[in-house]
Design an enzyme around this catalytic site. Structure first.
Site, short mmCIF file in Angstrom:
data_model
loop_
_atom_site.label_atom_id
_atom_site.label_comp_id
_atom_site.label_asym_id
_atom_site.label_seq_id
_atom_site.Cartn_x
_atom_site.Cartn_y
_atom_site.Cartn_z
N LYS A 15 79.68 38.41 57.34
CA LYS A 15 80.75 38.71 57.91
C LYS A 15 81.09 39.92 57.03
O LYS A 15 81.26 40.95 57.94
CB LYS A 15 82.09 38.44 58.06
CG LYS A 15 82.39 36.52 58.76
CD LYS A 15 83.53 36.01 58.84
CE LYS A 15 84.59 36.02 57.12
NZ LYS A 15 83.77 35.05 56.74
N ARG A 90 92.37 33.74 61.23
CA ARG A 90 92.01 31.95 60.64
C ARG A 90 92.94 31.10 61.17
O ARG A 90 92.03 29.98 60.57
CB ARG A 90 91.64 32.60 59.15
CG ARG A 90 90.32 32.88 58.66
CD ARG A 90 90.61 32.45 57.70
NE ARG A 90 89.35 32.37 56.28
CZ ARG A 90 89.01 33.58 55.31
NH1 ARG A 90 89.20 34.90 55.87
NH2 ARG A 90 87.87 33.15 55.40
N ARG A 129 75.36 35.43 45.95
CA ARG A 129 75.89 36.84 46.30
C ARG A 129 76.71 37.57 45.25
O ARG A 129 77.32 37.13 44.03
CB ARG A 129 77.05 36.61 47.03
CG ARG A 129 78.57 38.26 47.59
CD ARG A 129 79.43 37.08 48.17
NE ARG A 129 80.17 36.74 48.21
CZ ARG A 129 80.66 36.42 49.26
NH1 ARG A 129 80.94 37.07 50.54
NH2 ARG A 129 81.51 35.44 49.18
N ARG A 162 82.29 35.73 42.86
CA ARG A 162 83.62 36.13 43.13
C ARG A 162 84.09 34.66 41.98
O ARG A 162 83.01 33.55 42.39
CB ARG A 162 83.72 36.07 44.37
CG ARG A 162 84.22 37.19 45.03
CD ARG A 162 83.74 37.32 46.35
NE ARG A 162 85.04 36.14 46.98
CZ ARG A 162 84.65 36.23 48.98
NH1 ARG A 162 84.16 37.07 49.25
NH2 ARG A 162 85.13 34.81 49.29
N ARG A 173 86.04 25.69 51.30
CA ARG A 173 85.97 26.96 52.43
C ARG A 173 85.44 26.13 52.83
O ARG A 173 86.08 26.66 54.32
CB ARG A 173 85.52 28.30 51.61
CG ARG A 173 86.41 28.25 50.87
CD ARG A 173 85.78 29.55 49.67
NE ARG A 173 85.10 30.62 50.54
CZ ARG A 173 84.50 31.54 49.91
NH1 ARG A 173 83.95 30.75 48.23
NH2 ARG A 173 84.11 32.75 50.49
P1 AP5 Z 1 78.91 38.20 53.11
O1 AP5 Z 1 78.81 39.78 54.16
O2 AP5 Z 1 79.59 38.42 51.86
O3 AP5 Z 1 79.47 37.33 54.04
P2 AP5 Z 1 81.22 36.61 54.55
O4 AP5 Z 1 81.08 35.98 55.66
O5 AP5 Z 1 82.09 37.93 54.43
O6 AP5 Z 1 81.34 35.96 53.65
P3 AP5 Z 1 82.75 35.36 52.55
O7 AP5 Z 1 82.72 34.62 51.94
O8 AP5 Z 1 83.09 36.93 51.92
O9 AP5 Z 1 83.76 34.65 53.67
P4 AP5 Z 1 84.99 33.90 53.59
O10 AP5 Z 1 85.81 33.80 54.99
O11 AP5 Z 1 85.33 33.03 52.60
O12 AP5 Z 1 85.87 35.23 52.11
P5 AP5 Z 1 86.91 36.31 52.37
O13 AP5 Z 1 87.39 37.05 51.37
O14 AP5 Z 1 87.53 36.53 53.45
O15 AP5 Z 1 77.04 38.36 53.05
C1 AP5 Z 1 77.69 36.99 51.97
C2 AP5 Z 1 76.41 36.79 51.04
O16 AP5 Z 1 74.96 36.78 51.98
C3 AP5 Z 1 75.69 38.44 50.64
O17 AP5 Z 1 75.70 38.22 49.19
C4 AP5 Z 1 75.02 39.02 51.41
O18 AP5 Z 1 74.26 40.02 50.77
C5 AP5 Z 1 74.00 37.93 51.73
N1 AP5 Z 1 73.60 37.93 53.25
C6 AP5 Z 1 74.48 38.25 54.50
N2 AP5 Z 1 73.78 39.02 55.69
C7 AP5 Z 1 72.80 38.01 55.22
C8 AP5 Z 1 71.56 37.73 56.09
N3 AP5 Z 1 71.67 38.10 57.66
N4 AP5 Z 1 69.89 37.78 55.81
C9 AP5 Z 1 70.20 37.44 54.21
N5 AP5 Z 1 70.93 37.27 53.25
C10 AP5 Z 1 72.48 37.86 53.90
O19 AP5 Z 1 88.39 35.02 52.22
C11 AP5 Z 1 88.82 35.04 50.44
C12 AP5 Z 1 89.60 33.84 51.03
O20 AP5 Z 1 90.91 35.24 50.68
C13 AP5 Z 1 89.98 32.27 52.18
O21 AP5 Z 1 89.34 31.14 51.54
C14 AP5 Z 1 91.57 32.55 51.70
O22 AP5 Z 1 91.89 31.90 50.84
C15 AP5 Z 1 92.15 33.74 51.88
N6 AP5 Z 1 91.64 34.52 53.31
C16 AP5 Z 1 90.93 35.50 53.60
N7 AP5 Z 1 91.65 35.89 54.60
C17 AP5 Z 1 92.56 34.96 55.00
C18 AP5 Z 1 93.58 34.84 56.32
N8 AP5 Z 1 93.60 35.54 57.28
N9 AP5 Z 1 93.98 34.29 56.43
C19 AP5 Z 1 94.29 32.83 54.84
N10 AP5 Z 1 93.96 33.29 54.20
C20 AP5 Z 1 92.58 33.86 54.16
MG MG Z 2 83.85 38.63 53.30
#
Ligand code: AP5
Ligand code: MG
Length: 220
Positions: A15, A90, A129, A162, A173
Site C-alpha cells: 500500500k 480500516r 522491509r 519497524r 496484524r
Molecule cells: P509496503 O509498501 O511497506 O506495504 P504496506 O502495505 O504499506 O504494509 P504496512 O506494513 O505499512 O501496512 P500496515 O497496514 O500493517 O501498516 P501501517 O503503517 O498502515 O511494502 C512492504 C515491503 O514489500 C517493502 O519492503 C516493499 O519494498 C516491498 N514491496 C512492495 N511492493 C512489492 C512488490 N510488488 N514486489 C516486491 N516487493 C514489494 O499501520 C501500522 C499500525 O498503525 C497498525 O497495525 C495499527 O496499529 C495502526 N494503524 C494504522 N492505520 C490505522 C487505522 N486506520 N486505524 C487504526 N489503527 C491504524
Molecule cells: Mg505502509
C-alpha cells in the site's frame, strides 16, 4: 474534480509503496495513518504515545483518535485537489466517518484499491522491509534494495526495521486485517468503487495496473 483514492490490503501488500508512487504521479498527497502515528511517536506527542500502545501489539488504534487525526490532515491546503489514503479506513466506523468528511467537502471517493496477496509473500516482504527515518521511504533488502546499504536513496537518512515487523506482531496484524478491514472490500464493491489489484506483480507492474484502472474509470 478532486481525486480521493483508498488503499485497502493486508500489512505488507505494498500500500505504502504504491500510494507514494501514485502521489508522485497524480500530484496529490499520500495520507498514511500508520506514518502519521509513527511521526507523532517520533515527536513524543500524547497521541503518539497512546497510539503506540496499540501499534506495538498489532491492534488497531481507537477510531476516534484515528478519525480526528485524518480530519486534521485533510484540512491542510495540500489536500485541495484530493488525497490518497493508505491504511485508512480500516473499520466500518472509519469508512462512515470518511464518507461524512468527504460529504462536508462536497466530494466523493474516486476508487478503492484492494491489493490482493498471499500470506507467505506478506511475511517475506515484511521481514525484509527497511524504512527511512526522515520521510518513511520504503525499501526491501532483496526486492527493492537501497543503492548504499543502510541509507535512504532519496534523503540519505538511516534505514530501520519497524518494531511491529516481528513475525508474531505481523501475524496479529494480518488477523486483525481479516477480521476488521477485509469486510470493507465488499462494502465498497457494493457501491461500485472497488478495484481488485494483483499485489504479487512487480512494483512497476502494480503501478501500471493502478494507473490503467484509473484511466478505465475516467472513460466510464
Ligand atoms: P509496503 O509498501 O511497506 O506495504 P504496506 O502495505 O504499506 O504494509 P504496512 O506494513 O505499512 O501496512 P500496515 O497496514 O500493517 O501498516 P501501517 O503503517 O498502515 O511494502 C512492504 C515491503 O514489500 C517493502 O519492503 C516493499 O519494498 C516491498 N514491496 C512492495 N511492493 C512489492 C512488490 N510488488 N514486489 C516486491 N516487493 C514489494 O499501520 C501500522 C499500525 O498503525 C497498525 O497495525 C495499527 O496499529 C495502526 N494503524 C494504522 N492505520 C490505522 C487505522 N486506520 N486505524 C487504526 N489503527 C491504524
Ligand atoms: Mg505502509
Amino acid at each position: 474534480m478532486a481525486t480521493y483514492l483508498v488503499f485497502l490490503g493486508p500489512p505488507g501488500a505494498g500500500k505504502g509503496t504504491q500510494a507514494k508512487r501514485l502521489a508522485h504521479e497524480l500530484q496529490i498527497p499520500q495520507i498514511s495513518t500508520g506514518d502519521l502515528f509513527r511521526e507523532h511517536l517520533r515527536q513524543e506527542t500524547a497521541l503518539g504515545k497512546r497510539a503506540n500502545e496499540y501499534i506495538k501489539k498489532g491492534e488497531l488504534v481507537p477510531d476516534e483518535v484515528t478519525v480526528g487525526m485524518v480530519r486534521d490532515r485533510l484540512s491542510a491546503a495540500d489536500c485541495a485537489d484530493g488525497a490518497i489514503f493508505d491504511g485508512f479506513p480500516r473499520t466500518a466506523s472509519q469508512a462512515r466517518a470518511l464518507d461524512e468528511i468527504l460529504d462536508e467537502k462536497g466530494a466523493t471517493l474516486t476508487a478503492v484499491f484492494c491489493v490482493d496477496i498471499s500470506e507467505e509473500e506478506l511475511l517475506r516482504r515484511l521481514t525484509g522491509r527497511r524504512v527511512c527515518r526522515e520521510n518513511g521511504h520504503i525499501f526491501h533488502l532483496e526486492f527493492n534494495p537501497p543503492e548504499e546499504a543502510g541509507a535512504c536513496d532519496y534523503d540519505g537518512s538511516e534505514l530501520y526495521q519497524r518494531d511491529d515487523d516481528k513475525e508474531e506482531t505481523v501475524r496479529e496484524r494480518i488477523r486483525v486485517y481479516q477480521e476488521q478491514t477485509a469486510p470493507l472490500c465488499s462494502h465498497y464493491d457494493k457501491r461500485g468503487k472497488l478495484v481488485e489489484i494483483d499485489g504479487e506483480q512487480s512494483i512497476e507492474a502494480v503501478t501500471e495496473s493502478l494507473l490503467q484502472a484509473l484511466a478505465d474509470g475516467q472513460d466510464e
